[in-house]
Design a protein around this motif. Structure first.
Motif, mmCIF file in Angstrom:
data_model
loop_
_atom_site.group_PDB
_atom_site.id
_atom_site.type_symbol
_atom_site.label_atom_id
_atom_site.label_comp_id
_atom_site.label_asym_id
_atom_site.label_seq_id
_atom_site.Cartn_x
_atom_site.Cartn_y
_atom_site.Cartn_z
ATOM 1 N N UNK A 90 9.941 184.827 76.160
ATOM 2 C CA UNK A 90 11.339 184.665 75.770
ATOM 3 C C UNK A 90 12.191 184.101 76.890
ATOM 4 N N UNK A 91 11.688 184.165 78.101
ATOM 5 C CA UNK A 91 12.435 183.630 79.235
ATOM 6 C C UNK A 91 11.473 183.382 80.377
ATOM 7 N N UNK A 92 11.902 182.559 81.316
ATOM 8 C CA UNK A 92 11.104 182.314 82.501
ATOM 9 C C UNK A 92 11.257 183.490 83.455
ATOM 10 N N UNK A 93 10.150 183.885 84.067
ATOM 11 C CA UNK A 93 10.159 185.063 84.935
ATOM 12 C C UNK A 93 9.403 184.732 86.209
ATOM 13 N N UNK A 94 10.111 184.797 87.331
ATOM 14 C CA UNK A 94 9.490 184.505 88.625
ATOM 15 C C UNK A 94 8.942 185.758 89.291
ATOM 16 N N UNK A 95 8.963 186.879 88.594
ATOM 17 C CA UNK A 95 8.590 188.146 89.218
ATOM 18 C C UNK A 95 7.147 188.552 89.060
ATOM 19 N N UNK A 96 6.278 187.656 88.568
ATOM 20 C CA UNK A 96 4.866 188.014 88.386
ATOM 21 C C UNK A 96 3.967 186.951 89.003
ATOM 22 N N UNK A 97 4.024 186.796 90.295
ATOM 23 C CA UNK A 97 3.212 185.758 90.936
ATOM 24 C C UNK A 97 1.741 186.118 90.966
ATOM 25 N N UNK A 98 0.903 185.097 91.028
ATOM 26 C CA UNK A 98 -0.520 185.331 91.252
ATOM 27 C C UNK A 98 -0.716 185.828 92.673
ATOM 28 N N UNK A 99 -1.745 186.641 92.863
ATOM 29 C CA UNK A 99 -2.011 187.216 94.177
ATOM 30 C C UNK A 99 -3.471 187.009 94.542
ATOM 31 N N UNK A 100 -3.720 186.903 95.831
ATOM 32 C CA UNK A 100 -5.081 186.785 96.314
ATOM 33 C C UNK A 100 -5.768 188.142 96.232
ATOM 34 N N UNK A 101 -7.056 188.161 96.499
ATOM 35 C CA UNK A 101 -7.781 189.432 96.509
ATOM 36 C C UNK A 101 -7.255 190.360 97.592
ATOM 37 N N UNK A 102 -6.584 189.795 98.587
ATOM 38 C CA UNK A 102 -5.968 190.602 99.635
ATOM 39 C C UNK A 102 -4.508 190.899 99.377
#
Length: 471
Positions: A73-85
């Protein structure tokens, strides 16, 4: 809705399956764990129909994968991809990830890390400002992080060798991967062909954005509110339009989400939050362990005490309007126009304004307590001086960095909002007032401590708060 008719003895299993699917969107034979896919397959029919009815989501389940296609429903910058670390992906890692998926889609059953790197390096030559140079350590590290993200989800499986050895010295090290094509194809399934989009808003769901939502039916408005409940840490009533606000206040709608997820809704005048005591739906558990989570809880308690001090009232401000178009414009500015297939490109109304709209005027947004950055900085410094010996080593010597990370965590949890000069304090932060602090100390006669105790001491002072952590 199937959740109403499931036997009480089996309901917990169904709700666990729903939480796993909503939290991960992709489930494979190894991701997020080996018991998740059999659980999803057991309840595939019920989940498919309930998720479609309540949220408008589409669920596809095969023998090796389960893929949920959400409606954004909206753009969300709060869920970035993360490395295994647990490091955040930057633009280069995202680019390598996308190009690796493209290369794997054209590969066979196996591929070496150097072969994959060479293919990705060839693809980068077509993108201005992007390069993968195997002789550059920073590029190798970023590429290995992207491949590690794919490996964690089962798209590739290490068959021989060591990716770390290749990253250290590509001439001496090598790694061989088995490719799971079903997972590769399940990972990248955009709702529209990217070459046909002129704006990132075209990736939003069919029910989202622009004039479509203004003419939405009551059913689609209800689905949007339910989506907000499971996708956001807290849903504030003043962020919804009048129709959605009325729906949020209906006990029936919130109860339906509780029945499917097994979570408990906490209702307040300002909004609703689902409380996840299971830890299977929240991507960030709060309160939690670790220095950042513990300092964030301590800081939240200090802020609550400041705001609730009637003898010294704090400044209050209106919450600024920040439509998702700001983020859309930033992302759209980075789209390489040379790759857009103009004849079929979708023209998207980014702003979605209607000058002739007859919608009732929205009530004025209430004012919020404002805390200056200097006070936040001084308070974190005070907490560091008081409890610093229990912090992880990296934060003991970097108080400014600690403050930035803690504020970012509180903002991600929707407890505060970052504005010029300080923070606006959002209502849900008040539930963390009155935190009780207990400091673990080592006995004088205890010369050595276990690895578990080391982890405990590296976290900040053990802080407890009544109730469960919110999403």
């Amino acid at each position: 809705m199937h959740a109403r008719s499931i036997d009480s003895l089996a309901l917990d299993s169904y709700q666990r399956a729903a939480r796993v699917m909503l939290a991960n969107h992709l489930v494979t034979r190894t991701y997020p764990d080996r018991i998740a896919l059999p659980l999803i397959r057991r309840w595939a029919t019920e989940l498919r129909e309930d998720l479609a009815e309540l949220f408008g989501y589409r669920l596809e389940v095969t023998e090796t994968t389960a893929r949920l296609f959400p409606v954004l429903d909206r753009l969300d910058a709060g869920r970035p991809a993360r490395t295994t670390g647990e490091r955040l992906f930057d633009r280069r890692r995202y680019a390598y990830l996308a190009l690796s998926l493209a290369a794997l889609g054209r590969a066979g059953d196996q591929i070496t890390l150097s072969e994959l790197a060479n293919q990705v390096a060839a693809y980068t030559e077509r993108v201005d400002g992007l390069e993968l140079a195997p002789d550059r350590a920073a590029d190798r590290d970023a590429f290995v992080d992207a491949v590690g993200w794919l490996a964690a989800r089962g798209a590739v499986t290490l068959a021989d060798g060591d990716a770390g050895g290749w990253a250290t010295d590509p001439e001496a090290g090598e790694a061989l991967y088995d490719i799971d094509r079903a997972v590769v194809f399940a990972l990248f399934r955009p709702p529209r062909a990217l070459q046909h989009l002129q704006s990132v808003t075209g990736l939003l769901g069919e029910e989202a954005g622009g004039s479509e939502m203004r003419s939405a039916t009551a059913a689609s408005a209800a689905r949007k509110v339910r989506r907000a409940l499971v996708e956001q840490p807290v849903v504030y009533a003043d962020e919804l339009d009048l129709t959605e606000r009325a729906l949020l206040g209906q006990e029936k709608l919130v109860t339906e989400v509780e029945q499917v997820t097994g979570l408990r809704a906490e209702r307040r005048a300002e909004g609703v939050a689902l409380i996840d005591s299971s830890g299977r739906l929240s991507d960030v558990r709060f309160p939690g362990t670790g220095t950042l989570a513990q300092v964030a809880l301590l800081l939240a308690g200090e802020i609550a005490d400041l705001v609730l001090d009637l003898d010294n009232p704090v400044e209050r401000r209106l919450r600024p309007e920040r439509p998702f178009t700001d983020l859309a414009e930033q992302l759209d500015s980075a789209i390489p126009t040379t790759t857009v297939f103009a004849p079929l490109a979708d023209a998207v109304d980014i702003f979605g304004f209607d000058e002739e709209s007859n919608e009732p005027e929205e009530p004025e947004i209430p004012d919020y307590p404002f805390v200056e950055s200097s006070w936040i900085r001084d308070t974190v410094q005070m907490l560091s001086a008081r409890y610093g010996n229990t912090f992880a080593a990296q934060w003991q010597a970097d108080v400014p960095g600690l403050m930035a990370e803690v504020v970012s965590l509180l903002e991600r949890l929707r407890l505060v909002e970052l504005v010029d000069g300080g923070l606006l304090i959002l209502p849900v932060l008040a539930r963390y007032r009155g935190a009780i602090v207990t400091i673990r100390t080592r006995a004088e006669t205890e010369l050595f401590i276990s690895a578990t105790q080391v982890g405990e001491q590296e976290s900040a002072a053990s802080s407890t708060e009544k109730g469960s952590g919110n999403r």
